[in-house]
Design an enzyme around this catalytic site. Structure first.
Site, short mmCIF file in Angstrom:
data_model
loop_
_atom_site.label_atom_id
_atom_site.label_comp_id
_atom_site.label_asym_id
_atom_site.label_seq_id
_atom_site.Cartn_x
_atom_site.Cartn_y
_atom_site.Cartn_z
N ARG A 49 0.86 -1.19 0.00
CA ARG A 49 0.00 0.00 0.00
C ARG A 49 0.89 1.24 0.00
NH1 ARG A 49 -2.31 2.97 4.70
NH2 ARG A 49 -3.86 4.36 3.79
N HIS A 101 -2.55 11.05 0.87
CA HIS A 101 -1.96 10.84 2.19
C HIS A 101 -1.28 12.15 2.59
CE1 HIS A 101 -0.49 7.51 5.06
NE2 HIS A 101 -0.09 8.65 5.61
N GLU A 159 -6.86 8.74 6.56
CA GLU A 159 -7.01 9.42 7.86
C GLU A 159 -7.45 10.87 7.73
OE1 GLU A 159 -3.40 8.83 10.10
OE2 GLU A 159 -3.67 6.66 10.20
N ASN A 161 -7.18 2.10 10.18
CA ASN A 161 -5.85 2.20 10.78
C ASN A 161 -6.02 2.17 12.29
OD1 ASN A 161 -5.01 2.55 8.17
ND2 ASN A 161 -4.26 4.65 8.44
N TYR A 211 -4.02 2.11 16.05
CA TYR A 211 -2.78 2.23 16.83
C TYR A 211 -2.99 2.12 18.33
CZ TYR A 211 -0.35 3.41 12.56
OH TYR A 211 0.19 3.34 11.30
N GLU A 252 -3.38 0.00 8.29
CA GLU A 252 -2.15 0.36 9.02
C GLU A 252 -2.26 -0.16 10.44
OE1 GLU A 252 -0.95 4.48 9.26
OE2 GLU A 252 -1.39 4.79 7.14
O1 IFM Z 1 3.13 7.66 9.93
C1 IFM Z 1 1.77 7.71 10.14
C2 IFM Z 1 1.02 7.54 8.85
O2 IFM Z 1 1.39 8.47 7.90
C3 IFM Z 1 -0.47 7.69 9.09
N1 IFM Z 1 -0.91 6.83 10.14
C4 IFM Z 1 -0.17 6.84 11.37
C5 IFM Z 1 1.31 6.64 11.09
C6 IFM Z 1 2.09 6.67 12.42
O3 IFM Z 1 1.91 7.88 13.06
#
Ligand code: IFM
Length: 478
Positions: A92, A136, A181, A310, A312, A383
């Site tokens: 990706r 992005h 995002e 995504n 985290y 992600e």
């Molecule tokens: O590096 C970023 C990415 O560009 C977008 N999502 C989160 C990642 C980590 O912060």
């Protein structure tokens, strides 16, 4: 006689079972143009808002810029060879808008486009499915000068750009993501100002959020019409479970408000065709939503083929108190218009180098929520990953914390699949260390270590572990 219900004897570790993923599960890794390409002025590329921002003193740690980054633009061949070595099934990447359409309007820049055509062709030649993200975060600077995302016209410009790229690559790229995002583009870019273009205007952030969504909605049919083959189109959202710190009504309300801004601001228009009433009410001091025109929400809710998530970490929040502790930039009050007084609470759990709590259970919750409350479309984790401080020792990088992070999150992803969630793929963030936005090169997320002086690449132990996971189509017993 031993009791079958009793725990294993001390010293005997319970073995974790091997986990197989469904056949055809799409194992990938992700990057983004500005974070890796470099070659900022090569081949007709013009500045994006991130070029301007990173060259503005004080905006990015240590004055780092994406001018050279990982020099991927000039190292495409060897980087694709590394992807093949990892056994990736998909890669990706994002297209740099100012590389293929300098200035953000007008005809395609053939030289810029050729770079992506070469990339796509090499991926296909290596059996790696290209997954293309159109946006992005690198808005062409002239479009920002004309008002940026808070201006409605930017949405139309984005749809034109989407059609241009789809016309050129739609015959060979099957998977397309419009936006990556949009919360970050809107609320970090125009709310807190921690990201480009660095504006701090909550009303502009809300308008930007809407016009990003509108741009997505206009781009979907434009892209489908311009592609010359069957394409699968989606959008990628960074979603967070939002948990109240206690069961007090005040904390519950704080969680409702942050969930509105972080998640439902985007999920509801895209997948239900409306803005949540409570969110609009929370934002009434900031915006009357007068920028939303008749028909916009139907446009935004254009039928999709998949949703990218995504993941985290989790947000744990509490009602305001007089003394709120200082927070990382993405938790600064100006990211949360209408909820500036909410406190983000650290639970004392292990964190990554970004100070983000490691909470794989949040991935299960997020996937289940999207499936149960919003859509039965195929879902992809587009992600997931972690920054840790890595060191090259004797030519090797051992990163057990990153391996543990991936493993725990893949177990969570498997749990979601077992619960019925239509999760079809997982993309590790990131293929290689790269420019981590306002943190510059100080945070490393890669499975491949990059020495920014020599541009030497070193496969980390997490990369080897991921390659083995892909080869097995799942996790080994431990
Ligand atoms: O590096 C970023 C990415 O560009 C977008 N999502 C989160 C990642 C980590 O912060």
């Amino acid at each position: 006689m031993s009791n079958p219900a009793s725990p294993p004897a001390v010293g005997v570790l319970a073995e974790r079972p091997p986990l197989a993923f469904p056949p055809g599960f799409l194992w990938g890794a992700a990057t983004a143009a500005y974070q890796i390409e470099g070659a900022a002025t090569a081949g007709g590329r013009t500045p994006s808002i991130w070029d301007t921002f990173s060259h503005t003193p004080g905006r990015v740690v240590a004055g780092h810029t994406g001018d050279v980054a990982c020099d991927h633009y000039h190292r495409l061949d060897s980087d694709v060879a590394l992807m093949a070595e990892l056994g990736l099934r998909s890669y990706r990447f994002s297209v740099s808008w100012p590389r293929v359409q300098p200035g953000g309007t007008g005809p395609i820049n053939q030289e810029g486009l050729d770079f992506y055509r070469r990339l796509v062709d090499q991926l296909l030649a290596n059996g790696i499915e290209p997954w293309l993200t159109l946006y992005h975060w690198d808005l062409p600077q002239p479009l920002e000068d004309a008002g940026g995302w808070p201006a409605r016209d930017t949405a139309a410009r984005f749809a034109d750009y989407a059609a241009l790229v789809a016309g050129a690559l739609g015959d060979r790229v099957r998977y397309w993501t419009t936006l990556n995002e949009p919360w970050c583009s809107a609320f970090l870019g125009y709310g807190s100002g921690a990201h480009a273009p660095g504006r701090s205007d909550p009303a502009a952030a809300v308008r930007a959020g809407h016009h990003l969504l509108l741009g997505h909605g206009l781009a979907v049919p434009a892209l489908r019409a311009a592609a010359q083959s069957e394409v699968e189109i989606g959008v990628t959202l960074n979603l967070y479970p939002v948990t109240p710190a206690t069961d007090s009504p005040g904390d519950a309300d704080a969680a409702r408000r942050i969930d509105g801004l972080a998640n439902r601001f985007f999920l509801d228009p895209l997948l239900r065709g409306s803005y949540p009433a409570d969110l609009m009410s929370d934002l009434r001091q900031v915006s009357d939503f007068g920028h939303v025109r008749a028909g916009d929400l139907a446009t935004i809710a254009a039928p999709l083929d998949l949703v990218g998530i995504n993941y985290y970490s989790r947000h744990v929040v509490a009602a305001p108190t007089a003394a709120a502790p200082p927070e990382p930039y993405w938790r600064t009050p100006s990211c949360w218009p209408g909820s500036e007084d909410v406190r983000f609470v650290a639970r004392g759990m292990p964190v990554t180098d970004m100070d983000w709590e490691i909470d794989p259970s949040g991935l299960v919750e997020t996937l289940q929520r999207v499936y149960e409350e919003y859509t039965d479309l195929p879902l992809y984790v587009t992600e997931n990953g972690s920054a840790f401080v890595d060191a090259v020792v004797d030519g090797k990088v051992d990163d057990p914390d990153r391996v543990a992070y991936f493993e725990a999150h893949l177990r969570a992803a498997h749990q979601a699949i077992a619960a019925g969630v239509p999760l079809r793929g997982y993309f590790a963030w990131s293929l290689m260390d790269n420019f981590e936005w306002a943190w510059g090169y100080t945070k490393r997320f890669g499975m491949i270590h990059v020495d920014y002086r020599s541009q030497a690449r070193t496969l980390k132990s997490s990369g080897r572990w991921y390659a083995e996971t892909i080869r097995r189509n799942g996790l080994a017993a431990q």
